[in-house]
Scaffold this motif. Structure first.
Motif, PDB file in Angstrom:
ATOM      1  N   UNK A 170      32.485  32.775  43.319  1.00 40.06           N
ATOM      2  CA  UNK A 170      33.017  34.331  44.271  1.00 40.06           C
ATOM      3  C   UNK A 170      33.914  34.397  43.299  1.00 40.06           C
ATOM      4  N   UNK A 171      33.784  36.217  43.256  1.00 42.95           N
ATOM      5  CA  UNK A 171      35.077  36.534  43.167  1.00 42.95           C
ATOM      6  C   UNK A 171      35.191  37.657  44.189  1.00 42.95           C
ATOM      7  N   UNK A 172      36.796  38.455  44.224  1.00 45.05           N
ATOM      8  CA  UNK A 172      36.729  39.414  45.440  1.00 45.05           C
ATOM      9  C   UNK A 172      37.688  40.078  44.234  1.00 45.05           C
ATOM     10  N   UNK A 173      37.244  41.677  44.718  1.00 46.88           N
ATOM     11  CA  UNK A 173      38.869  42.418  44.262  1.00 46.88           C
ATOM     12  C   UNK A 173      39.221  42.751  45.317  1.00 46.88           C
ATOM     13  N   UNK A 174      40.796  42.999  45.422  1.00 48.79           N
ATOM     14  CA  UNK A 174      41.828  43.743  46.310  1.00 48.79           C
ATOM     15  C   UNK A 174      43.059  44.637  45.766  1.00 48.79           C
ATOM     16  N   UNK A 175      43.751  45.331  46.666  1.00 52.89           N
ATOM     17  CA  UNK A 175      45.139  45.447  46.316  1.00 52.89           C
ATOM     18  C   UNK A 175      44.897  46.269  45.515  1.00 52.89           C
ATOM     19  N   UNK A 221      40.617  43.508  50.874  1.00 51.60           N
ATOM     20  CA  UNK A 221      40.408  43.001  49.927  1.00 51.60           C
ATOM     21  C   UNK A 221      38.476  42.589  49.852  1.00 51.60           C
ATOM     22  N   UNK A 222      37.770  42.923  48.917  1.00 50.26           N
ATOM     23  CA  UNK A 222      35.758  43.032  49.240  1.00 50.26           C
ATOM     24  C   UNK A 222      35.585  41.761  48.374  1.00 50.26           C
ATOM     25  N   UNK A 223      34.497  41.387  48.646  1.00 47.05           N
ATOM     26  CA  UNK A 223      33.687  40.379  48.026  1.00 47.05           C
ATOM     27  C   UNK A 223      32.780  41.473  47.187  1.00 47.05           C
ATOM     28  N   UNK A 224      33.096  41.177  45.977  1.00 46.56           N
ATOM     29  CA  UNK A 224      32.959  41.784  44.278  1.00 46.56           C
ATOM     30  C   UNK A 224      31.001  41.134  44.431  1.00 46.56           C
ATOM     31  N   UNK A 249      42.416  47.398  40.350  1.00 46.43           N
ATOM     32  CA  UNK A 249      42.220  46.723  41.228  1.00 46.43           C
ATOM     33  C   UNK A 249      42.492  45.052  40.840  1.00 46.43           C
ATOM     34  N   UNK A 250      42.073  44.438  41.249  1.00 46.75           N
ATOM     35  CA  UNK A 250      42.565  42.748  41.059  1.00 46.75           C
ATOM     36  C   UNK A 250      41.528  41.886  41.600  1.00 46.75           C
ATOM     37  N   UNK A 251      41.073  41.091  40.449  1.00 43.34           N
ATOM     38  CA  UNK A 251      39.479  40.355  40.852  1.00 43.34           C
ATOM     39  C   UNK A 251      40.195  39.282  41.097  1.00 43.34           C
ATOM     40  N   UNK A 252      40.151  38.460  41.973  1.00 40.03           N
ATOM     41  CA  UNK A 252      40.707  37.252  42.593  1.00 40.03           C
ATOM     42  C   UNK A 252      39.409  36.319  42.755  1.00 40.03           C
ATOM     43  N   UNK A 253      39.279  34.573  42.736  1.00 39.37           N
ATOM     44  CA  UNK A 253      38.751  34.011  43.100  1.00 39.37           C
ATOM     45  C   UNK A 253      38.550  33.982  44.659  1.00 39.37           C
ATOM     46  N   UNK A 254      36.763  33.797  45.037  1.00 42.71           N
ATOM     47  CA  UNK A 254      37.182  34.374  46.580  1.00 42.71           C
ATOM     48  C   UNK A 254      37.882  32.886  47.629  1.00 42.71           C
ATOM     49  N   UNK A 288      52.382  39.567  54.654  1.00 43.62           N
ATOM     50  CA  UNK A 288      51.525  40.047  54.488  1.00 43.62           C
ATOM     51  C   UNK A 288      50.492  38.952  53.903  1.00 43.62           C
ATOM     52  N   UNK A 289      49.597  38.365  54.619  1.00 41.16           N
ATOM     53  CA  UNK A 289      48.377  38.318  54.597  1.00 41.16           C
ATOM     54  C   UNK A 289      47.421  37.995  53.629  1.00 41.16           C
ATOM     55  N   UNK A 290      46.789  37.901  52.311  1.00 40.37           N
ATOM     56  CA  UNK A 290      46.093  38.711  51.557  1.00 40.37           C
ATOM     57  C   UNK A 290      44.472  37.638  51.994  1.00 40.37           C
ATOM     58  N   UNK A 291      44.934  36.871  52.634  1.00 37.29           N
ATOM     59  CA  UNK A 291      43.843  36.105  52.635  1.00 37.29           C
ATOM     60  C   UNK A 291      42.069  36.773  52.561  1.00 37.29           C
ATOM     61  N   UNK A 292      41.165  36.219  51.913  1.00 41.77           N
ATOM     62  CA  UNK A 292      39.570  36.675  52.316  1.00 41.77           C
ATOM     63  C   UNK A 292      39.220  36.196  53.212  1.00 41.77           C
TER      64      UNK A 292
END
Length: 355
Positions: free
Chosen positions: A206-211, A351-354, A327-332, A341-345
């Motif tokens: 699973x991958x999110x996008x954040x920031x 931070x949004x699920x893709x 935006x930045x794609x990141x493993x969930x 600042x906590x950027x956690x899933x």
């Protein structure tokens, strides 16, 4: 780089070289550890390597401190298969100019010209609407990441705030739904999946996008100076893929992206900026570094490693803007934070699920 034993050095402690028959068992063991497919059937790993050697396919192995840490097999029909415990070894393991995926992990970026050309104008109109509905009380805090969407004010050459002139919208996805429509669209996500799949089976489920960010880049304005995105994330993970979408024709005059190819394998010191770049902390290319201007038509997408050193020229045109969003794609499962600042899933609002 100096040559060692028919291989080449990646770092002082690392070397990549062709697989030798006597290394077959060790390489098969690494495939078993890094691939669910091979771990379920250990004989399959050794059979895959034997077949590659019999076919005279390229098979590279990477070592760190004398321990095998990566295997790359080049299938002439399907490109590279990479099984690495350290993603930073991928550029060295895949010494090829033929594969786009190899190019990404070697140079740190890929450009997809006009990928969203048909949507560029309508997206620009939606972002204009977002700007028109911006709150009257914008902020001068360039790192405003904790209170929802932030309309960050631009500054002049003395570092003084320019009232009413927006430099960027931080957490832009919280200000307009069109941001996630773009970053979650199939044409971009398919390419993100491909880049992750290039790591063999060491890929996120699973991958999110954040920031998420939007930069209007007014005539005479700026967006960012030289930096690595990872500096602002508090993690040096090479598995974060940044994305830039350029909604207007972008060139040296109106503030195009600049990159240093291959810089994603290095660390750079960042220091507080001043003057027109007072809003941020920035690095600088080395004297010998190659700087590339990324000139693209409207609707182009650039995917790059979050460790890539990049920046943007100043918009020196008298009337043209340069709309872009990021935006930045990141493993969930990858959680991290920076300066409180906590950027956690599941915790960070932007931070949004893709998938």
């Amino acid at each position: 780089a100096p040559t060692i034993d028919s291989g080449f050095v990646m770092e002082d402690r690392s070397v990549v070289k062709p697989l030798r028959p006597e290394e077959l068992s060790t390489a098969a063991g690494l495939l078993e550890k890094n691939s669910a497919k091979f771990s379920e059937d250990p004989d399959l790993a050794e059979a895959r390597l034997k077949k590659a050697l019999e076919n005279k396919d390229t098979v590279n192995v990477g070592y760190v401190d004398g321990q095998m840490s990566g295997v790359a097999i080049r299938d002439p029909n399907h490109g590279w298969e990479v099984y690495a415990t350290n993603a930073l070894q991928v550029p060295a393991l895949t010494d090829s100019t033929e594969d786009l995926m190899a190019t990404f992990w070697r140079n740190g970026y890929l450009v997809f010209p006009g990928l969203l050309a048909d949507e560029a104008q309508s997206l620009k109109q939606k972002l204009d609407l977002m700007m028109q509905t911006a709150p009257v009380s914008s902020t001068a805090d360039w790192n405003a990441v904790n209170d929802g969407a932030a309309f960050v004010l631009a500054v002049n050459d003395k570092g003084e705030t320019l009232p009413g002139r927006i430099m960027k919208v931080q957490a832009a996805a919280l200000a307009s739904p069109c941001i996630l429509e773009v970053l979650g669209c199939q044409r971009i996500v398919e390419r993100v999946r491909e880049l992750y799949s290039f790591l063999g089976l060491d890929v996120p489920e699973h991958v999110d996008v954040f920031g998420t960010k939007f930069f209007p880049m007014w005539p005479g304005g700026v967006s960012v100076n030289w930096h690595q995105d990872c500096h602002y994330f508090g993690t040096a993970s090479p598995k974060i893929i940044s994305c830039g979408v350029y909604l207007e024709d972008t060139d040296q005059e109106n503030g195009c992206l600049q990159v240093v190819p291959g810089s994603h394998t290095r660390d750079f010191d960042h220091v507080p900026g001043s003057g027109v770049h007072a809003q941020g902390e920035w690095a600088a290319p080395g004297a010998a570094d190659e700087v590339v201007d990324v000139v693209v038509p409207a609707g182009s997408v650039v995917l790059f490693n979050s460790r890539l050193l990049h920046g943007a020229r100043r918009n020196q045109h008298g009337s043209r803007t340069r709309y872009s969003l990021f935006g930045h794609y990141v493993p969930s499962e990858l959680n991290f934070g920076w300066r409180g600042t906590d950027f956690s899933h599941g915790k960070y609002a932007d931070r949004h699920k893709i998938y």
